[in-house]
Every structure is written in structure tokens, then in C-alpha cells.
Design a protein around this motif. Structure first.
Motif, mmCIF file in Angstrom:
data_model
loop_
_atom_site.group_PDB
_atom_site.id
_atom_site.type_symbol
_atom_site.label_atom_id
_atom_site.label_comp_id
_atom_site.label_asym_id
_atom_site.label_seq_id
_atom_site.Cartn_x
_atom_site.Cartn_y
_atom_site.Cartn_z
ATOM 1 N N ALA A 1 56.746 -24.280 39.953
ATOM 2 C CA ALA A 1 56.706 -25.666 40.728
ATOM 3 C C ALA A 1 56.693 -25.264 42.204
ATOM 4 O O ALA A 1 56.525 -26.193 42.827
ATOM 5 N N CYS B 1 66.483 -31.783 47.715
ATOM 6 C CA CYS B 1 65.442 -32.878 47.619
ATOM 7 C C CYS B 1 66.181 -34.171 48.429
ATOM 8 O O CYS B 1 67.484 -34.348 48.277
ATOM 9 N N ALA C 1 56.830 -28.774 44.252
ATOM 10 C CA ALA C 1 56.520 -30.150 43.530
ATOM 11 C C ALA C 1 58.129 -30.129 42.748
ATOM 12 O O ALA C 1 58.364 -29.805 42.109
ATOM 13 N N CYS C 2 58.580 -31.464 43.647
ATOM 14 C CA CYS C 2 59.873 -31.972 43.059
ATOM 15 C C CYS C 2 59.674 -32.644 41.913
ATOM 16 O O CYS C 2 58.727 -33.614 41.799
ATOM 17 N N ARG D 1 54.467 -24.527 45.567
ATOM 18 C CA ARG D 1 53.238 -24.694 45.988
ATOM 19 C C ARG D 1 52.607 -23.762 46.836
ATOM 20 O O ARG D 1 51.538 -23.465 46.962
ATOM 21 N N ALA E 1 49.176 -24.070 42.309
ATOM 22 C CA ALA E 1 48.731 -25.575 41.853
ATOM 23 C C ALA E 1 48.382 -25.643 40.626
ATOM 24 O O ALA E 1 47.868 -24.874 39.800
ATOM 25 N N SER F 1 56.968 -24.580 49.972
ATOM 26 C CA SER F 1 57.178 -25.686 49.607
ATOM 27 C C SER F 1 56.914 -26.075 48.018
ATOM 28 O O SER F 1 56.428 -24.979 47.168
ATOM 29 N N GLY G 1 58.709 -36.400 42.326
ATOM 30 C CA GLY G 1 57.169 -36.705 42.576
ATOM 31 C C GLY G 1 56.599 -36.237 44.114
ATOM 32 O O GLY G 1 55.462 -36.346 44.321
ATOM 33 N N ASP G 2 57.555 -35.992 44.881
ATOM 34 C CA ASP G 2 57.083 -35.424 46.012
ATOM 35 C C ASP G 2 57.166 -33.871 46.109
ATOM 36 O O ASP G 2 57.484 -33.407 45.460
ATOM 37 N N GLU G 3 56.490 -33.407 47.381
ATOM 38 C CA GLU G 3 56.678 -31.830 47.772
ATOM 39 C C GLU G 3 57.626 -31.716 48.722
ATOM 40 O O GLU G 3 57.308 -32.617 49.773
ATOM 41 N N HIS G 4 58.546 -30.836 48.874
ATOM 42 C CA HIS G 4 59.417 -30.634 49.721
ATOM 43 C C HIS G 4 59.501 -29.091 50.361
ATOM 44 O O HIS G 4 59.098 -28.294 49.612
#
Ligand SMILES: [Zn+2]
Ligand SMILES: [Zn+2]
Length: 200
Positions: free
Chosen positions: A25, A13, A46-47, A27, A126, A44, A50-53
């Protein structure tokens, strides 16, 4: 890489440095082209920040590591000898699969039946619009059509935990990647799910 003790994927992250997430988690998953051994998937996730990496996960880590294969060595208190947890867990998993108990399954809408599957066949995930369920787009290993199922987190994250019933979108959706993402979001929030039994 997969951490068998935490049963999570360790990914990076940009804010926190390292983070550990469950499979649910994730995506998006996409196999990178090329005949790499093992194959590598661009994902990718969901971290917790709060972001997606983006991240990279090897095929083995996706499909086999959650079953305990490659879990590494441990010290066996019964025999006072070093043992290999990976081997023993792997044997347990293999014998369950031979007995017809599959670690993951999904309902193929095109073929109208439940099927065994591995996480490398998941393409999009999702949060669903209903409760704490997760929407997952699965490419059928047999007919190659894509189905959308609505399942519990445990159905994704815990091998051999298969929901007795899953939600199924009554629609075979596009294989085209860009359109698929759009369509996935629309279908997921349409609430047009049918419930199917997932007994294999
Ligand atoms: Zn993050
Ligand atoms: Zn199918």
C-alpha cells in the motif's frame, strides 16, 4: 512502526486516526538526508479512507521487521518460560538468507538478471494496469539503475515469497525524482512488459 502480529505498518490517518497497511500500500519511499541511525524514510501510502497520506518509517521497520526481527517476547508453552519471538524468527530468516533464499528480489533490467533486494530499495509503487498486480520501481543496490517490475501483492508483502516470473519494463528510467514519478506512471500503463524468470 511495524505490527508483527498483523504484519502491517501502523501509520496515522487524519480521518481515522490510526490505520494499518501492508507494504504494497506504500506509494513512494524516499530516504531522508542525514546520517541518522537508524535511517528514516519519508513515505506516502494509500489509505483505506481513499486518500494518500505521508508517514515516516525507520530503516529497521522497512527491511527487518517483516522478517520477524524485533517481534518481542512471547511465552513459550513448551518450556513454560518467556521466550523472544524476535530472536527465533530472526534466526530462521538469517539461516534462509545464508542458504541463498532471499526475502525479496527483483529483476534488474540494466544488468539483465534477478537480484536480491530489501524494501528500502523500492522507490515507487502503484497498482498495475493488469489484474491485481503491483508496479514497483526498484533502485538496484549494485548498479544503482532503476527498474520497473510488475509483481503480485504477495511478492511485496510476504517475505520469502518470490514470484516465479515478473513483468519487466524494457527501460532503465530516470533517477531524477520528479520525472521518475511521471515516467513510472506512463510506463506502468503502457503495457510494454516483458516476462522474466526470477529464480536467483
Ligand atoms: Zn486515511
Ligand atoms: Zn543492477
Amino acid at each position: 512502526m511495524y505490527d508483527p502480529l498483523r504484519t502491517r505498518y501502523v501509520l496515522s490517518c487524519p480521518v481515522r486516526g490510526e490505520t494499518a497497511v501492508t507494504l504494497s500500500a506504500f506509494r513512494r519511499l524516499e530516504r531522508l538526508p542525514g546520517a541518522a541511525h537508524p535511517a528514516v524514510y519519508a513515505i506516502s501510502f494509500a489509505c483505506a479512507c481513499g486518500d494518500e497520506h505521508p508517514g515516516l518509517v525507520a530503516h529497521d521497520d522497512l527491511d527487518w521487521a517483516p522478517l520477524g526481527l524485533g517481534a518481542g517476547s512471547f511465552f513459550d508453552l513448551m518450556t513454560d518460560l518467556p521466550g523472544d519471538a524476535g530472536d527465533q524468527l530472526g534466526e530462521v530468516a538469517a539461516s534462509r538468507i545464508r542458504a541463498g533464499d532471499w526475502p525479496w528480489s527483483f529483476f534488474c533490467y540494466a544488468e539483465d538478471r534477478p537480484k536480491p533486494v530489501f524494501p528500502s530499495s523500492f522507490s515507487l509503487l502503484a497498482p498495475g494496469s493488469i489484474g491485481s498486480l503491483v508496479g514497483v520501481a526498484v533502485t538496484c543496490p549494485d548498479c544503482e539503475s532503476r527498474s520497473i517490475n510488475l509483481v503480485s501483492h504477495a511478492h511485496i508483502d510476504l517475505p520469502f515469497h518470490n514470484d516465479a516470473q515478473v513483468g519487466v519494463v524494457e527501460h532503465v528510467f530516470e533517477a531524477d525524482a520528479e520525472r521518475a514519478i511521471e515516467e513510472f506512471q506512463v510506463e506502468l500503463h503502457s503495457g510494454a512488459f516483458d516476462t522474466r524468470r526470477l529464480a536467483l
